[in-house]
Design an enzyme around this catalytic site. Structure first.
Site, short mmCIF file in Angstrom:
data_model
loop_
_atom_site.label_atom_id
_atom_site.label_comp_id
_atom_site.label_asym_id
_atom_site.label_seq_id
_atom_site.Cartn_x
_atom_site.Cartn_y
_atom_site.Cartn_z
N HIS A 1 -15.19 -27.92 -38.54
CA HIS A 1 -16.52 -27.93 -37.91
C HIS A 1 -17.51 -28.78 -38.70
O HIS A 1 -17.54 -28.76 -39.93
CB HIS A 1 -17.04 -26.52 -37.64
N ASP B 1 -18.93 -25.95 -46.68
CA ASP B 1 -18.49 -25.25 -45.47
C ASP B 1 -19.20 -25.90 -44.30
O ASP B 1 -20.36 -25.63 -44.06
CB ASP B 1 -18.84 -23.77 -45.60
N GLU C 1 -19.79 -23.97 -34.91
CA GLU C 1 -18.89 -22.92 -35.41
C GLU C 1 -19.69 -21.77 -35.99
O GLU C 1 -19.37 -20.60 -35.81
CB GLU C 1 -17.95 -23.50 -36.48
N GLU C 2 -20.76 -22.12 -36.70
CA GLU C 2 -21.50 -21.13 -37.46
C GLU C 2 -22.28 -20.15 -36.58
O GLU C 2 -22.82 -19.16 -37.07
CB GLU C 2 -22.47 -21.82 -38.44
#
Ligand code: ZN
Length: 350
Positions: A63, A177, A209-210
């Site tokens: 992502h 991330d 994604e988050e």
């Protein structure tokens, strides 16, 4: 571009969930140089495809988005109120440097304001500041001053820490991330240049994604893979005061193979294949302790009639805080393991 330089460029790029334009603009030409087809879908996923001997497809996903903020109110006094995007810990936000991206693509700097300790009672000092009390100070003085800088309600923001290398192979970055997953994915794609894989390989640089694995869900539907791997920067907690399973992964012990997290229980044949591939080639790996986090594999494995989906992650300390720390050997290890998986993937699907 070398892995370290790529990781630096990607970590520094702006790309809050739903506002991934800048990071996508970095990735697109690098992917286009080696893929047979690159396209951006309706939600903003960037899908780069390398055609194999078979049209059946292995989906690799990382992502692009990072957690951040969105301005939701401008005070008359020029202070900015914001909502969070993704899973922040409110305790770490006060006094952090912020980058705001304007609608025109310009960047403005600020800080999440907080009172100095001199003004706090003992009771206030002992408690985290609630999220709704936080504000961003850009030194504007008035709402008019905010507007003059091109900042409006709806503009995204993130924390503003540049990538840094440390001695002995360690590195710090704001968005490891999952820019580390994007780095692994790009390097795997680039290694396919001049080669024809058995399965077609679709590399999805996912959005959102988050905020609930959203981009991967619609990308998986389009790609219709027979097999998938999510590439992540995952929790490492090999720090003082944390023992056993709660460490989840450890830095310098190789890429982490997912077993089960909050989004999926990986089918055992995928776990065993990754272990076997690593062991037969002498590649380092570790197992990610079950029970923590979630990845795009959670959305991908539920696509259509179900997809065999696993995960390979690079351990990162302090994810979802201003600065995460990783070891570059784990990044190189993940690239090697995923490259080997691409070579052998066709044997898993008959
Ligand atoms: Zn992630």
């Amino acid at each position: 571009m070398e892995t370290l330089a790529l990781l630096e460029t990607l970590s520094n790029a702006f790309g809050v969930s739903g506002f991934e334009d800048d990071v996508r603009d970095v990735i697109r030409p690098l992917a286009a140089a080696v893929a047979d087809e690159v396209r951006t879908d309706v939600l903003g996923n960037l899908i780069a495809t390398r055609r194999g001997r078979s049209p059946r497809t292995l989906m690799l996903d990382a992502h692009m988005d990072e957690i951040g903020f969105i301005i939701n109110h401008v005070e008359d006094t020029g202070f900015l109120r914001f909502a969070t995007i993704g899973g922040w810990d409110a305790r770490v936000l006060p006094a952090q440097a912020v980058t705001i991206r304007t609608r025109d693509g310009a960047f403005a700097r600020g800080v999440i304001g907080t009172l100095p300790p001199h003004l706090l009672s003992a009771d206030e000092r002992a408690k985290p500041i609630p999220l709704e009390s936080l504000f961003i100070d850009i030194g504007a003085g008035s709402a008019v001053g905010v507007a003059e800088r091109g900042i409006r309600v709806g503009d995204p923001a993130t924390l503003a820490y540049p990538f840094q290398t440390l001695p002995d192979g360690y590195a710090l970055g704001k968005a490891l991330d999952d820019r580390v997953g994007c780095t692994v994915l790009l390097q795997v794609l680039r290694a396919l240049a001049g080669r024809t894989p058995e399965l077609t390989v679709a590399c999805n640089f996912a959005v959102c994604e988050e905020v609930g694995l959203r981009g991967a869900r619609t990308a998986a539907y389009q790609i219709d893979p027979v097999l998938a791997l999510a590439l992540e920067g995952t929790v490492a907690a090999d720090v003082p005061g944390v023992s056993g399973a709660r460490q989840v992964t450890r830095l310098g012990h190789g890429p982490a193979i997912s077993l089960a997290d909050r989004s999926t229980i990986v089918r055992p044949q995928i776990v065993r294949a990754l272990e076997r591939i690593a062991e037969s080639r002498g590649l380092p790996y570790q197992l990610k302790a079950p029970g923590y986090g979630g990845t795009d594999a959670g959305a991908i494995h539920l696509s259509r009639g179900g997809v065999l989906a696993g995960g390979v992650s690079v351990p990162c300390r302090y994810i979802h805080t201003p600065l995460s720390l990783l070891h570059l050997s784990d990044v190189e290890g993940a690239i090697g393991l995923v490259e080997a998986f691409v070579e052998e993937a066709h044997t898993l699907v008959g």
